[in-house]
Design an enzyme around this catalytic site. Structure first.
Site, PDB file in Angstrom:
ATOM      1  N   SER A  88       0.177  -1.117  -0.064  1.00  7.58           N
ATOM      2  CA  SER A  88       0.154  -0.021  -0.200  1.00  7.58           C
ATOM      3  C   SER A  88       1.048   1.531   0.275  1.00  7.58           C
ATOM      4  O   SER A  88       0.649   2.535  -0.166  1.00  7.58           O
ATOM      5  CB  SER A  88      -0.806  -0.097   1.059  1.00  7.58           C
ATOM      6  N   HIS A  93      -2.823  -3.355  -6.425  1.00  6.78           N
ATOM      7  CA  HIS A  93      -3.603  -3.198  -4.725  1.00  6.78           C
ATOM      8  C   HIS A  93      -4.753  -3.056  -4.968  1.00  6.78           C
ATOM      9  O   HIS A  93      -5.691  -2.209  -5.643  1.00  6.78           O
ATOM     10  CB  HIS A  93      -3.050  -1.336  -4.369  1.00  6.78           C
ATOM     11  N   GLU A 133      -5.403  -0.186  -7.836  1.00 10.00           N
ATOM     12  CA  GLU A 133      -5.093   0.604  -8.308  1.00 10.00           C
ATOM     13  C   GLU A 133      -3.187  -0.712  -8.634  1.00 10.00           C
ATOM     14  O   GLU A 133      -2.963  -1.046  -7.951  1.00 10.00           O
ATOM     15  CB  GLU A 133      -4.442   1.323  -7.253  1.00 10.00           C
ATOM     16  N   ASN A 142      -4.666   6.108  -0.890  1.00  8.58           N
ATOM     17  CA  ASN A 142      -3.467   6.058   0.344  1.00  8.58           C
ATOM     18  C   ASN A 142      -2.843   7.438   0.075  1.00  8.58           C
ATOM     19  O   ASN A 142      -2.724   7.956   2.201  1.00  8.58           O
ATOM     20  CB  ASN A 142      -2.547   5.196   0.566  1.00  8.58           C
TER      21      ASN A 142
HETATM   22  N1  CAA Z   1     -16.605 -11.450   2.410  1.00  9.98           N
HETATM   23  C1  CAA Z   1     -18.525 -10.981   1.712  1.00  9.98           C
HETATM   24  N2  CAA Z   1     -19.383 -11.042   1.903  1.00  9.98           N
HETATM   25  C2  CAA Z   1     -18.976  -9.104   3.471  1.00  9.98           C
HETATM   26  C3  CAA Z   1     -17.582  -9.115   3.775  1.00  9.98           C
HETATM   27  C4  CAA Z   1     -16.888 -10.806   3.820  1.00  9.98           C
HETATM   28  N3  CAA Z   1     -15.687 -10.267   3.932  1.00  9.98           N
HETATM   29  N4  CAA Z   1     -17.851  -8.066   4.604  1.00  9.98           N
HETATM   30  C5  CAA Z   1     -19.037  -7.417   4.718  1.00  9.98           C
HETATM   31  N5  CAA Z   1     -19.663  -7.996   3.476  1.00  9.98           N
HETATM   32  C6  CAA Z   1     -21.034  -8.230   3.601  1.00  9.98           C
HETATM   33  C7  CAA Z   1     -21.658  -8.307   4.780  1.00  9.98           C
HETATM   34  O1  CAA Z   1     -22.291 -10.015   4.918  1.00  9.98           O
HETATM   35  C8  CAA Z   1     -23.060  -7.658   4.133  1.00  9.98           C
HETATM   36  O2  CAA Z   1     -24.131  -7.622   3.809  1.00  9.98           O
HETATM   37  P1  CAA Z   1     -25.549  -7.446   3.924  1.00  9.98           P
HETATM   38  O3  CAA Z   1     -25.666  -5.834   3.522  1.00  9.98           O
HETATM   39  O4  CAA Z   1     -26.479  -7.929   2.611  1.00  9.98           O
HETATM   40  O5  CAA Z   1     -26.030  -8.153   5.153  1.00  9.98           O
HETATM   41  C9  CAA Z   1     -22.324  -6.289   3.665  1.00  9.98           C
HETATM   42  O6  CAA Z   1     -21.181  -6.817   3.497  1.00  9.98           O
HETATM   43  C10 CAA Z   1     -22.413  -5.327   4.645  1.00  9.98           C
HETATM   44  O7  CAA Z   1     -21.661  -5.839   5.631  1.00  9.98           O
HETATM   45  P2  CAA Z   1     -21.751  -4.935   7.083  1.00  9.98           P
HETATM   46  O8  CAA Z   1     -23.295  -4.775   7.539  1.00  9.98           O
HETATM   47  O9  CAA Z   1     -21.072  -6.093   8.728  1.00  9.98           O
HETATM   48  O10 CAA Z   1     -21.059  -4.221   7.491  1.00  9.98           O
HETATM   49  P3  CAA Z   1     -21.225  -2.911   6.358  1.00  9.98           P
HETATM   50  O11 CAA Z   1     -21.989  -2.377   6.062  1.00  9.98           O
HETATM   51  O12 CAA Z   1     -20.225  -1.819   7.526  1.00  9.98           O
HETATM   52  O13 CAA Z   1     -20.232  -3.037   5.564  1.00  9.98           O
HETATM   53  C11 CAA Z   1     -18.300  -2.396   3.815  1.00  9.98           C
HETATM   54  C12 CAA Z   1     -19.201  -3.598   5.321  1.00  9.98           C
HETATM   55  C13 CAA Z   1     -18.427  -3.041   3.185  1.00  9.98           C
HETATM   56  C14 CAA Z   1     -16.649  -3.138   4.743  1.00  9.98           C
HETATM   57  C15 CAA Z   1     -18.110  -0.200   4.886  1.00  9.98           C
HETATM   58  O14 CAA Z   1     -18.639  -0.782   5.579  1.00  9.98           O
HETATM   59  C16 CAA Z   1     -17.340  -0.231   3.935  1.00  9.98           C
HETATM   60  O15 CAA Z   1     -16.943   0.098   2.848  1.00  9.98           O
HETATM   61  N6  CAA Z   1     -16.481   0.548   4.752  1.00  9.98           N
HETATM   62  C17 CAA Z   1     -15.365   1.079   4.128  1.00  9.98           C
HETATM   63  C18 CAA Z   1     -14.073   0.300   3.349  1.00  9.98           C
HETATM   64  C19 CAA Z   1     -13.191   0.768   3.448  1.00  9.98           C
HETATM   65  O16 CAA Z   1     -12.954   1.778   3.234  1.00  9.98           O
HETATM   66  N7  CAA Z   1     -11.874   0.336   2.535  1.00  9.98           N
HETATM   67  C20 CAA Z   1     -10.922   1.301   2.333  1.00  9.98           C
HETATM   68  C21 CAA Z   1      -9.425   0.643   3.440  1.00  9.98           C
HETATM   69  S1  CAA Z   1      -8.082   0.996   3.016  1.00  9.98           S
HETATM   70  C22 CAA Z   1      -7.358  -0.281   2.397  1.00  9.98           C
HETATM   71  O17 CAA Z   1      -7.653  -0.929   2.109  1.00  9.98           O
HETATM   72  C23 CAA Z   1      -5.961   0.835   1.999  1.00  9.98           C
HETATM   73  C24 CAA Z   1      -4.634   0.264   2.509  1.00  9.98           C
HETATM   74  O18 CAA Z   1      -3.975   0.261   2.127  1.00  9.98           O
HETATM   75  C25 CAA Z   1      -5.080   0.949   3.505  1.00  9.98           C
END
Ligand code: CAA
Length: 290
Positions: free
Chosen positions: A122, A143, A155, A194
């Site tokens: 990342s 990424h 990315e 990032n």
């Molecule tokens: N596999 C399959 N399904 C999943 C899952 C997984 N690993 N994790 C969550 N889900 C599903 C859940 O089952 C749920 O399904 P339904 O809505 O149909 O019931 C849905 O996704 C939503 O999950 P939750 O209700 O548990 O939680 P949520 O509504 O908060 O959604 C999320 C989870 C999609 C992760 C959402 O919170 C989100 O988009 N968060 C932001 C994530 C983000 O910003 N990621 C980038 C991080 S930065 C990065 O990664 C880069 C780096 O280098 C640091």
């Protein structure tokens, strides 16, 4: 463009397990998933099974597709076995330059001549990582975002010597994995996402450190004020505080601007083992939660 049939994913952790799953589930590749300890592999496959069950429950996958996906994932602790017949090797080991380079040294020895190697780093320079390989033209950044099963973006980062063929092949593979690729033309710290996200998360930690608001209110403000799906402190727990610090330190070193100084609270929390969800506690208590 190269045809890819078999993929090796190195590292079965937070990102590696999800990348292996997407490769097997969506692109239907045969996948060798490698980690250094059996317990890491056990944990990785458990996370994959949990995730597949969620898709099954929602009707997005059938029982047959779940089983077929699992049958395409082969677990191993042997690096040679993992990479020897792979057309693409995706490295997702911890964010440490020396560790990654030592893995590449081995990969270079055992991988096929034409194999492409991509890093899920990342923050680390793709050009620097490529310098550990005899085939820098066949190396680039790939990424993924957490959770790789749901997040649409990839990315693709060019190092100085990355060939067009390598980039085009990774664009094609990303699409086969059901993702939306963007190409980062210059190898800069943090790439696109990032570079914007990590300073914002660091700033949120400063707000806690300065006592400006309660952490729940900081998260609420950003969720409701900016429509983020998660507040920044929850997101930090999700990404891992150690990963966030590693990226901030790269910014500080490479971009040299004092604005990238990691908040002292971030270091303190890491020293206390409060890394986020993966250790059970970070800004929030995740013990007992899924
Ligand atoms: N596999 C399959 N399904 C999943 C899952 C997984 N690993 N994790 C969550 N889900 C599903 C859940 O089952 C749920 O399904 P339904 O809505 O149909 O019931 C849905 O996704 C939503 O999950 P939750 O209700 O548990 O939680 P949520 O509504 O908060 O959604 C999320 C989870 C999609 C992760 C959402 O919170 C989100 O988009 N968060 C932001 C994530 C983000 O910003 N990621 C980038 C991080 S930065 C990065 O990664 C880069 C780096 O280098 C640091």
């Amino acid at each position: 463009m190269m045809e890819v049939k078999k993929v090796a994913v190195l590292g079965a952790g937070l990102m590696g397990h999800g990348i292996a799953q997407v490769a097997a589930q969506v692109a239907k590749y045969e996948v060798n998933l490698r980690d250094v300890k059996q317990e890491f592999l056990d944990n990785g496959i458990k996370m994959i099974k949990d995730s597949l069950q969620r898709f099954l429950k929602k009707g997005e996958l059938s029982e047959k597709e779940v089983n077929e996906t699992l049958s395409r994932i082969h677990l191993t602790m042997d690096l040679r076995e993992a990479v020897a017949d792979a057309d693409l090797i995706i490295e997702a080991v911890p964010e440490n330059v020396e560790l990654k380079k030592s893995v590449y040294f081995e990969v270079d020895k055992f991988a096929k001549e034409g194999a492409i190697i991509a890093s899920n780093t990342s923050s680390i320079s793709i050009t620097e990582l490529a310098s550990a390989l005899h085939r820098p033209e066949k190396f680039c950044g790939m990424h993924f975002f957490n959770p790789p099963q749901l997040m649409k973006l990839i990315e693709i980062i060019r190092g100085v010597k990355t060939s067009d063929e390598t980039v085009n092949t990774i664009v094609d593979i990303s699409k086969k994995m059901g993702k939306e690729p963007v190409i980062v033309k210059k190898d800069v710290p943090g790439f696109i996402v990032n570079r914007v996200l990590i300073p914002a998360l660091n700033e949120a930690i400063y707000l806690v450190w300065e006592g400006v608001a309660d952490q729940e209110d900081i998260d609420k403000a950003i969720r409701l004020g900016l429509n983020w799906p998660m507040g920044p402190l929850t997101l930090l727990d999700y990404v891992g505080l150690d990963t966030a610090l590693a990226v901030t330190e790269v910014f500080q070193r490479e971009l040299g601007d004092p604005k990238y100084r990691p908040c002292p609270l971030l270091r303190q929390m890491i020293r206390a083992g409060l890394l986020g969800r993966k250790t059970g506690k970070g800004f929030y208590d995740w013990t007992g939660k899924k």
